[in-house]
Write a protein that holds these residues in place. Structure first.
Motif, PDB file in Angstrom:
ATOM      1  N   ASP A  25      62.696  68.061  11.133  1.00 10.68           N
ATOM      2  CA  ASP A  25      63.714  68.635  11.640  1.00 10.68           C
ATOM      3  C   ASP A  25      64.930  68.926  10.883  1.00 10.68           C
ATOM      4  O   ASP A  25      65.798  69.768  11.141  1.00 10.68           O
ATOM      5  CB  ASP A  25      64.113  67.805  12.798  1.00 10.68           C
ATOM      6  N   LYS A 101      70.800  62.019  12.615  1.00  2.00           N
ATOM      7  CA  LYS A 101      70.712  62.020  14.099  1.00  2.00           C
ATOM      8  C   LYS A 101      71.958  62.759  14.617  1.00  2.00           C
ATOM      9  O   LYS A 101      71.791  63.418  15.511  1.00  2.00           O
ATOM     10  CB  LYS A 101      70.625  60.371  14.352  1.00  2.00           C
ATOM     11  N   HIS A 105      72.077  66.520  17.136  1.00  5.65           N
ATOM     12  CA  HIS A 105      72.475  65.728  18.347  1.00  5.65           C
ATOM     13  C   HIS A 105      72.241  66.781  19.525  1.00  5.65           C
ATOM     14  O   HIS A 105      71.833  66.439  20.661  1.00  5.65           O
ATOM     15  CB  HIS A 105      74.108  65.195  18.673  1.00  5.65           C
ATOM     16  N   LYS A 107      69.991  69.057  19.718  1.00  8.82           N
ATOM     17  CA  LYS A 107      68.483  69.234  19.717  1.00  8.82           C
ATOM     18  C   LYS A 107      68.022  68.200  20.475  1.00  8.82           C
ATOM     19  O   LYS A 107      67.329  68.324  21.177  1.00  8.82           O
ATOM     20  CB  LYS A 107      67.836  69.467  18.144  1.00  8.82           C
ATOM     21  N   ILE A 108      68.554  67.002  20.079  1.00  4.07           N
ATOM     22  CA  ILE A 108      68.208  65.868  20.821  1.00  4.07           C
ATOM     23  C   ILE A 108      68.858  65.761  22.563  1.00  4.07           C
ATOM     24  O   ILE A 108      67.990  65.485  23.473  1.00  4.07           O
ATOM     25  CB  ILE A 108      68.729  64.442  20.158  1.00  4.07           C
ATOM     26  N   GLN A 111      66.374  68.141  24.218  1.00  5.36           N
ATOM     27  CA  GLN A 111      65.179  67.345  24.767  1.00  5.36           C
ATOM     28  C   GLN A 111      65.466  66.470  25.934  1.00  5.36           C
ATOM     29  O   GLN A 111      64.556  66.374  26.862  1.00  5.36           O
ATOM     30  CB  GLN A 111      64.611  66.649  23.432  1.00  5.36           C
ATOM     31  N   PRO A 118      63.030  61.953  23.572  1.00  2.00           N
ATOM     32  CA  PRO A 118      63.160  62.276  22.013  1.00  2.00           C
ATOM     33  C   PRO A 118      62.451  61.602  21.114  1.00  2.00           C
ATOM     34  O   PRO A 118      62.607  60.380  20.927  1.00  2.00           O
ATOM     35  CB  PRO A 118      64.727  62.423  21.584  1.00  2.00           C
ATOM     36  N   ARG A 119      61.710  62.223  20.087  1.00  2.00           N
ATOM     37  CA  ARG A 119      60.829  61.582  19.147  1.00  2.00           C
ATOM     38  C   ARG A 119      61.917  61.348  18.050  1.00  2.00           C
ATOM     39  O   ARG A 119      62.982  61.768  17.945  1.00  2.00           O
ATOM     40  CB  ARG A 119      59.620  62.257  18.776  1.00  2.00           C
ATOM     41  N   VAL A 121      63.507  61.575  14.578  1.00  2.00           N
ATOM     42  CA  VAL A 121      64.060  62.671  13.704  1.00  2.00           C
ATOM     43  C   VAL A 121      63.129  62.791  12.380  1.00  2.00           C
ATOM     44  O   VAL A 121      62.953  61.575  11.762  1.00  2.00           O
ATOM     45  CB  VAL A 121      65.560  62.529  13.039  1.00  2.00           C
ATOM     46  N   GLU A 166      64.510  55.656  14.337  1.00  2.47           N
ATOM     47  CA  GLU A 166      64.803  56.947  14.701  1.00  2.47           C
ATOM     48  C   GLU A 166      64.599  58.004  13.819  1.00  2.47           C
ATOM     49  O   GLU A 166      65.149  59.090  14.096  1.00  2.47           O
ATOM     50  CB  GLU A 166      66.218  56.874  15.317  1.00  2.47           C
TER      51      GLU A 166
END
Ligand code: G4P
Length: 290
Positions: A25, A101, A105, A107-108, A111, A118-119, A121, A166
């Motif tokens: 990512d 992260k 943010h 993109k998260i 999701q 969210p998986r 990063v 994370e």
């Protein structure tokens, strides 16, 4: 590790990184805080193909902290998030997962809005040899990861290293090449120890180092080596050699006939500089960016 780069190597290195980019990512671009320009790959923007990126200035413990702050501001001004760390002790390394992260943010959030969980990063560290990639990977992993995948003949699948809950990191970094065509870059990297002396003559590197240091850090140098007379003109080669000889005499590097052993003196200057014994030194400021 010193790698001789040829066009074929560069193409292969670039292809390897671009394959890894598909898996991640965000890229963590590792630079040496003392020489953020010289330790930067000239094609990095092209190589990373718009992947989100966090610039990490490593070895901040060896760099001038004021200059490092200026670099952080300069990179931020160009739209790149940037932090400074010391991977050898771990100072500020914990900020890396936090910042990555933050950078992702949106993109998260997307999701989450789609009802997805969210998986972690996924990140890849990229940088030139000796910038501290393995040290940082080990620091983030909290243990020693043997970088067997980097050795020729040893094949190993990609593995993810968990960094807290994370973040996940690819266990082998992306190796980049510096900007070789510029001689100044070569000397600056040699001063910091990124390029070993076998490639450049030790006396030439030390001469370059002394010239830079008397310009930027004369009081520190004078104090460390106990020399009193600054060069009248820092562009005058004889004056720089005179300072080197003064250092040699102070350090007892004398050969028969009372001459100063410049090779031995050069080794001492470079060793002390690289170990941080001359204090925190930055060799490039954002003004050098042009
Ligand atoms: P690489 O994978 O990018 O090639 O670099 P690596 O981690 O091998 O680090 C290169 C050298 O830089 C190592 O020193 C390492 O200890 C040192 N280093 C890495 N990060 C930092 C940092 O933040 N601060 C300081 N002061 N040094 C750092 P070495 O002398 O080559 O090896 P060693 O004697 O430490 O084993």
């Amino acid at each position: 590790m010193t790698i001789q780069w040829f066009p074929g190597h560069m193409t292969r290195a670039r292809r390897q990184i671009q394959e890894k980019l598909k898996l991640i990512d965000i890229a963590i671009e590792l630079l040496d805080a003392r020489v953020p320009l010289s330790s930067r790959n000239p094609m990095i923007d092209e190589i990373l193909q718009g992947k989100p990126r966090l610039i990490v200035l490593n070895k901040a413990d060896l760099a001038d902290s004021r200059t490092t702050e200026q670099w952080i501001a300069a990179f931020s001004g160009k739209g790149h998030a940037c932090i400074a760390v010391d991977s050898s002790t771990g100072t500020k390394v914990n900020e890396i997962p936090v910042r990555t992260k933050q950078l992702l943010h949106e993109k998260i959030a997307r999701q989450i809005s789609k009802g997805m969980n969210p998986r972690a990063v996924r990140a890849l560290i990229v940088g030139i040899p000796n910038v501290g990639k393995s040290t940082l990977i080990n620091r983030l992993a909290g243990r020693n990861i043997a970088a067997t995948g980097d050795r020729p003949g040893v094949t190993k699948g990609q593995q993810w290293i968990k960094v807290g809950t994370e973040m996940e990191l690819l266990d082998t970094p992306g190796i980049l090449w510096p900007k070789f065509e510029d001689q100044l870059v070569g000397y600056r990297l040699a001063m910091t120890g990124a390029i070993k002396e076998q490639i450049l003559n030790v006396e030439d590197v030390a001469f370059f180092a002394v010239k830079e240091l008397v310009k930027r850090y004369w009081p520190t140098m004078a104090e460390r080596f106990g020399i009193v007379e600054p060069p009248k003109d820092t562009e005058d080669q004889d004056e720089i050699v005179r300072v080197m000889e003064d250092i040699g005499r102070k350090r007892g590097c004398i050969v028969s006939g009372g001459r100063v052993d410049l090779e031995k003196t050069s080794g001492i200057i470079l060793r002390e500089l690289r170990a941080g014994n001359l204090g925190r030194i930055s060799l490039e400021t954002p003004e050098d960016m042009g």
